[in-house]
Design an enzyme around this catalytic site. Structure first.
Site, PDB file in Angstrom:
ATOM      1  N   ASP A   4       4.854  -1.464   0.607  1.00  5.95           N
ATOM      2  CA  ASP A   4       4.124  -1.734  -0.487  1.00  5.95           C
ATOM      3  C   ASP A   4       2.994  -0.941  -0.301  1.00  5.95           C
ATOM      4  O   ASP A   4       2.269  -0.816   0.583  1.00  5.95           O
ATOM      5  CB  ASP A   4       3.958  -3.130  -0.936  1.00  5.95           C
ATOM      6  CG  ASP A   4       3.097  -3.467  -1.933  1.00  5.95           C
ATOM      7  OD1 ASP A   4       3.447  -3.161  -3.346  1.00  5.95           O
ATOM      8  OD2 ASP A   4       2.053  -4.319  -1.696  1.00  5.95           O
ATOM      9  N   ARG A   5       2.474  -0.693  -1.704  1.00  6.00           N
ATOM     10  CA  ARG A   5       1.039   0.215  -1.587  1.00  6.00           C
ATOM     11  C   ARG A   5      -0.382  -1.266  -1.836  1.00  6.00           C
ATOM     12  O   ARG A   5      -0.870  -1.204  -0.778  1.00  6.00           O
ATOM     13  CB  ARG A   5       0.914   1.019  -2.761  1.00  6.00           C
ATOM     14  CG  ARG A   5      -0.249   1.992  -2.742  1.00  6.00           C
ATOM     15  CD  ARG A   5      -0.272   3.065  -3.778  1.00  6.00           C
ATOM     16  NE  ARG A   5      -0.965   2.007  -4.856  1.00  6.00           N
ATOM     17  CZ  ARG A   5      -1.280   2.514  -6.126  1.00  6.00           C
ATOM     18  NH1 ARG A   5      -0.690   3.729  -6.490  1.00  6.00           N
ATOM     19  NH2 ARG A   5      -2.114   2.081  -7.241  1.00  6.00           N
ATOM     20  N   ASP A   6      -0.552  -1.527  -2.856  1.00  8.76           N
ATOM     21  CA  ASP A   6      -1.515  -2.564  -3.215  1.00  8.76           C
ATOM     22  C   ASP A   6      -1.436  -3.560  -2.567  1.00  8.76           C
ATOM     23  O   ASP A   6      -0.603  -4.382  -2.614  1.00  8.76           O
ATOM     24  CB  ASP A   6      -1.524  -2.512  -4.809  1.00  8.76           C
ATOM     25  CG  ASP A   6      -1.708  -1.147  -5.464  1.00  8.76           C
ATOM     26  OD1 ASP A   6      -2.484  -0.337  -5.050  1.00  8.76           O
ATOM     27  OD2 ASP A   6      -1.327  -1.070  -6.713  1.00  8.76           O
ATOM     28  N   SER A  49       2.606  -1.855 -13.156  1.00 14.43           N
ATOM     29  CA  SER A  49       2.790  -2.311 -14.637  1.00 14.43           C
ATOM     30  C   SER A  49       1.545  -1.723 -15.527  1.00 14.43           C
ATOM     31  O   SER A  49       1.747  -1.691 -16.646  1.00 14.43           O
ATOM     32  CB  SER A  49       3.208  -3.727 -14.725  1.00 14.43           C
ATOM     33  OG  SER A  49       1.807  -4.403 -14.407  1.00 14.43           O
ATOM     34  N   CYS A  89      13.784  -3.897 -16.035  1.00 16.59           N
ATOM     35  CA  CYS A  89      14.309  -3.003 -15.704  1.00 16.59           C
ATOM     36  C   CYS A  89      15.002  -3.245 -14.254  1.00 16.59           C
ATOM     37  O   CYS A  89      14.668  -4.246 -13.687  1.00 16.59           O
ATOM     38  CB  CYS A  89      13.203  -1.858 -15.224  1.00 16.59           C
ATOM     39  SG  CYS A  89      11.810  -2.446 -14.210  1.00 16.59           S
ATOM     40  N   CYS A  91      14.000  -1.618 -11.222  1.00 16.05           N
ATOM     41  CA  CYS A  91      13.246  -0.894 -10.401  1.00 16.05           C
ATOM     42  C   CYS A  91      11.925  -1.791  -9.891  1.00 16.05           C
ATOM     43  O   CYS A  91      11.612  -1.708  -8.770  1.00 16.05           O
ATOM     44  CB  CYS A  91      12.853   0.547 -10.611  1.00 16.05           C
ATOM     45  SG  CYS A  91      12.095   0.683 -12.192  1.00 16.05           S
ATOM     46  N   LYS A  93       9.957  -4.364  -8.588  1.00 10.80           N
ATOM     47  CA  LYS A  93      10.393  -5.445  -7.517  1.00 10.80           C
ATOM     48  C   LYS A  93       9.818  -7.011  -8.145  1.00 10.80           C
ATOM     49  O   LYS A  93       8.758  -6.973  -8.796  1.00 10.80           O
ATOM     50  CB  LYS A  93       9.085  -5.387  -6.271  1.00 10.80           C
ATOM     51  CG  LYS A  93       9.516  -4.058  -5.489  1.00 10.80           C
ATOM     52  CD  LYS A  93       8.404  -3.657  -4.351  1.00 10.80           C
ATOM     53  CE  LYS A  93       7.138  -3.574  -4.947  1.00 10.80           C
ATOM     54  NZ  LYS A  93       6.024  -3.104  -3.879  1.00 10.80           N
ATOM     55  N   ASP A 118       3.196  -7.524   0.820  1.00  4.12           N
ATOM     56  CA  ASP A 118       2.113  -8.772   0.754  1.00  4.12           C
ATOM     57  C   ASP A 118       2.406  -9.859   0.021  1.00  4.12           C
ATOM     58  O   ASP A 118       1.560 -10.915   0.194  1.00  4.12           O
ATOM     59  CB  ASP A 118       0.706  -8.296   0.686  1.00  4.12           C
ATOM     60  CG  ASP A 118       0.522  -7.687  -0.735  1.00  4.12           C
ATOM     61  OD1 ASP A 118       1.431  -7.048  -1.292  1.00  4.12           O
ATOM     62  OD2 ASP A 118      -0.295  -8.104  -1.605  1.00  4.12           O
TER      63      ASP A 118
END
Length: 172
Positions: A4-6, A49, A89, A91, A93, A118
């Site tokens: 995950d990024r953020d 989003s 959607c 895609c 998560k 996280d």
């Protein structure tokens, strides 16, 4: 191996479209370096989003990803979901679509992939796709998300060591 990024690789700045605000999370560099040293291909899967909400553009998302790459080195696959929670959607998560698409791009079966994140949505996406989730809790991670996660690591380097052991069969 997917991140995950953020909140995982970088500090979570809500709806961040500014590369100058990208700050690595503690241990991110060490985690990525350890996995690369073990020959593990890396990807990023990130809900964004803010695009659907009109708060940032896909160009801004790409610029932030470019900054992450500048700080951590190249990733083999980077993808994001631009949809909002109400869009339904496949895609976003915790849906499995983004994880499955990343696995296809990397040429691996989901069952041979670890997803480090996280929050519960990261765990849910990994589980729904058939991948192995590792949760690295932060102050925003809810207690019930920690309790439900099958694997929890204290920090990113610990998660990377666990992932490397799972993916290579050799403890890192």
């Amino acid at each position: 191996m997917l991140f995950d990024r953020d909140g995982t690789l970088v500090e979570d700045v809500p709806y961040n479209g500014d590369p100058d605000l990208v700050v690595l999370r503690p241990g991110a560099r060490a985690a990525v370096d350890l996995l690369r040293a073990n020959g593990i291909r890396l990807g990023i899967v990130s809900n964004q989003s803010g695009v659907a909400r009109g708060l940032l553009t896909t160009r801004q998302v790409h610029r932030v990803h470019a900054r992450v790459t500048e700080l951590l080195g190249p990733f083999d696959d980077i993808r994001f979901c631009p949809h909002g929670p109400e869009d339904g959607c496949a895609c976003r998560k915790p849906a499995p679509g983004m994880v499955r698409a990343a696995c296809t791009a990397l040429g691996v079966r989901p069952s041979s992939v670890v997803v480090i994140g996280d929050i519960g949505a990261d765990v849910g996406a990994a589980t729904a796709a058939g991948a192995t989730p590792i949760l690295v809790p932060t102050p925003v991670t809810r207690r019930d998300e920690v309790d439900r996660a099958p694997l929890v690591a204290a920090d990113l380097p610990a998660a990377a060591r666990l992932a490397a052991g799972l993916l290579t069969g050799v403890p890192a």
